[in-house]
Design a protein around this motif. Structure first.
Motif, PDB file in Angstrom:
ATOM      1  N   LYS A 146       0.829  -1.185   0.000  1.00  0.00           N
ATOM      2  CA  LYS A 146       0.000   0.000   0.000  1.00  0.00           C
ATOM      3  C   LYS A 146       0.867   1.239   0.000  1.00  0.00           C
ATOM      4  N   VAL A 148       1.554   4.832   0.970  1.00  0.00           N
ATOM      5  CA  VAL A 148       1.015   5.681   2.025  1.00  0.00           C
ATOM      6  C   VAL A 148       1.219   7.159   1.707  1.00  0.00           C
ATOM      7  N   ASP A 164       1.658   1.409  14.653  1.00  0.00           N
ATOM      8  CA  ASP A 164       1.594   1.004  13.244  1.00  0.00           C
ATOM      9  C   ASP A 164       0.725   1.950  12.422  1.00  0.00           C
ATOM     10  N   GLN A 165       0.019   2.852  13.102  1.00  0.00           N
ATOM     11  CA  GLN A 165      -0.966   3.701  12.420  1.00  0.00           C
ATOM     12  C   GLN A 165      -0.355   4.893  11.666  1.00  0.00           C
ATOM     13  N   ASP A 180      -0.723   9.182   7.784  1.00  0.00           N
ATOM     14  CA  ASP A 180      -1.615   8.175   8.350  1.00  0.00           C
ATOM     15  C   ASP A 180      -1.551   6.950   7.450  1.00  0.00           C
ATOM     16  N   GLU A 182      -3.339   4.132   7.299  1.00  0.00           N
ATOM     17  CA  GLU A 182      -4.609   3.610   6.783  1.00  0.00           C
ATOM     18  C   GLU A 182      -5.136   4.432   5.605  1.00  0.00           C
ATOM     19  N   SER A 183      -5.206   5.754   5.799  1.00  0.00           N
ATOM     20  CA  SER A 183      -5.842   6.603   4.780  1.00  0.00           C
ATOM     21  C   SER A 183      -4.852   7.206   3.784  1.00  0.00           C
TER      22      SER A 183
END
Length: 352
Positions: A146, A148, A164-165, A180, A182-183
């Motif tokens: 992914k 980031v 980990d975020q 971030d 995740e996003s």
């Protein structure tokens, strides 16, 4: 009258520059008043570190080009390394087995890091991106990769700040950034350096919201992660700062530079308190790290060696030979029992 208006800005810039210089000098004078004794003098009463039995215990072979970066897993057993060949490899440092090998879209993967959980690794380089890979043994790691964050120039270093975020990156675009995971959102930008950021490190405290960065502008800056502001700056190096590392106490920062010195900057004294150099050392420093106690400073050099310094006495206590090209990265394992080094000779070595 018109003429006066035109002269004004130049005059004000000149006078402000003069004023800034005067204030700088005042600051320096104040610092000197407190500069009553050197670190080495204070450390005189301490015993000399006589005997160090550090030997090369493992050699990790598998990269087809220069090893550029490495990071220990929190499990104290695995190492992730990245290389000029575009590969990222996860090693078992005990057995020297390769557990994962991921091919990146570009060569020169300049940065790699383990997440605190040990379940993720991040890497990046000349692709200007930071990419995160979840590690699982049952499937191909690169399937779940992914992207980031993206910089406007190469990514030189990355680190997960206590979870980990989020991930913190340093770049050739002279900024650092907090993302971030995740996003992929940019949470904070850090502007202050005037040249490529080469290295970052987090303050050791669990709740730590500060980090340090070193750059090709020869400066070392301390940042507040929440505000994005630079809260302290240190000068002294005469060339690029390639590596920065917080002392385990959190009160000082060690640096390594192309000027062939390592230095120790004290945050409370707000100045350089030690310099680690010798007449015979003329090659640049690529990477520095402390022992768990902070008494030893390990430094990897361009002359293929690792010098081990007594941080308090400012003397070299040991010299580690073995690599056949410049030592590009080094790191003490999380429990302090081993040292890993990566080199342009395509190998990593584990010393203990």
């Amino acid at each position: 009258m018109e003429n006066d208006g035109k002269d004004c800005p130049v005059e004000t810039i000149e006078s402000l520059t003069k004023e800034a210089e005067a204030l700088k000098k005042k600051l320096e004078d104040e610092r000197q008043k407190l500069n009553d004794i050197t670190l080495a003098t204070v450390a005189d009463r301490l015993d000399i570190i006589n005997y160090m039995n550090i030997k090369p215990r493992r050699t990790l072979k598998g990269h087809q080009a220069k090893v550029l970066c490495s990071d220990w897993s929190p499990d104290k057993r695995h190492i992730v390394s990245s290389s000029q060949d575009g590969k990222m490899i996860i090693w078992d440092a005990f057995t020297t087995n390769k557990e994962h090998a991921v091919t990146m879209p570009t060569t020169w993967v300049m940065a790699c890091a383990y997440a605190p959980s040990g379940n993720l690794v991040a890497c990046g380089g000349l692709d200007n991106k930071v990419t995160v890979y979840p590690l699982s043994l049952d499937e191909d790691v690169s399937l779940k990769k992914k992207t980031v964050g993206t910089h406007t120039s190469y990514m030189s270093c990355c680190i997960f700040p206590n979870s980990d975020q989020q991930i913190l990156t340093g770049s050739g675009d002279s900024t650092c950034a907090l993302w971030d995971v995740e996003s992929g959102q940019l949470l904070q930008n850090f502007h202050g350096h005037s040249a490529d950021v080469m290295s970052i490190d987090l303050a050791p405290s669990e709740t730590g919201n500060t980090f340090v960065s070193g750059s090709c502008d020869k400066m070392v800056l301390i940042w507040d992660m929440r505000s994005g502001q630079c809260v302290q700056s240190f000068e002294g190096h005469e060339s690029d700062v390639n590596s920065v590392k917080f002392h385990p106490s959190g009160d000082a920062v060690a640096t390594g530079s192309d000027d062939a010195t390592c230095r120790l900057f004290d945050l409370r004294a707000d100045k350089e308190v030690a310099i680690y150099n010798k007449e015979s050392i003329i090659f640049g420093v690529n990477s520095v790290d402390f022992s768990v106690s902070g008494r030893l400073l390990f430094a990897g050099y361009n002359d293929y060696t690792v010098n081990v310094w007594d941080t308090l006495k400012c003397v070299r206590v040991c010299l580690l030979y073995g690599h056949e090209n410049r030592v590009s990265c080094l790191q003490v394992s999380p429990d302090g029992t081993a040292l890993s080094t990566g080199s342009w000779d395509y190998t990593l070595r584990v010393w203990a």
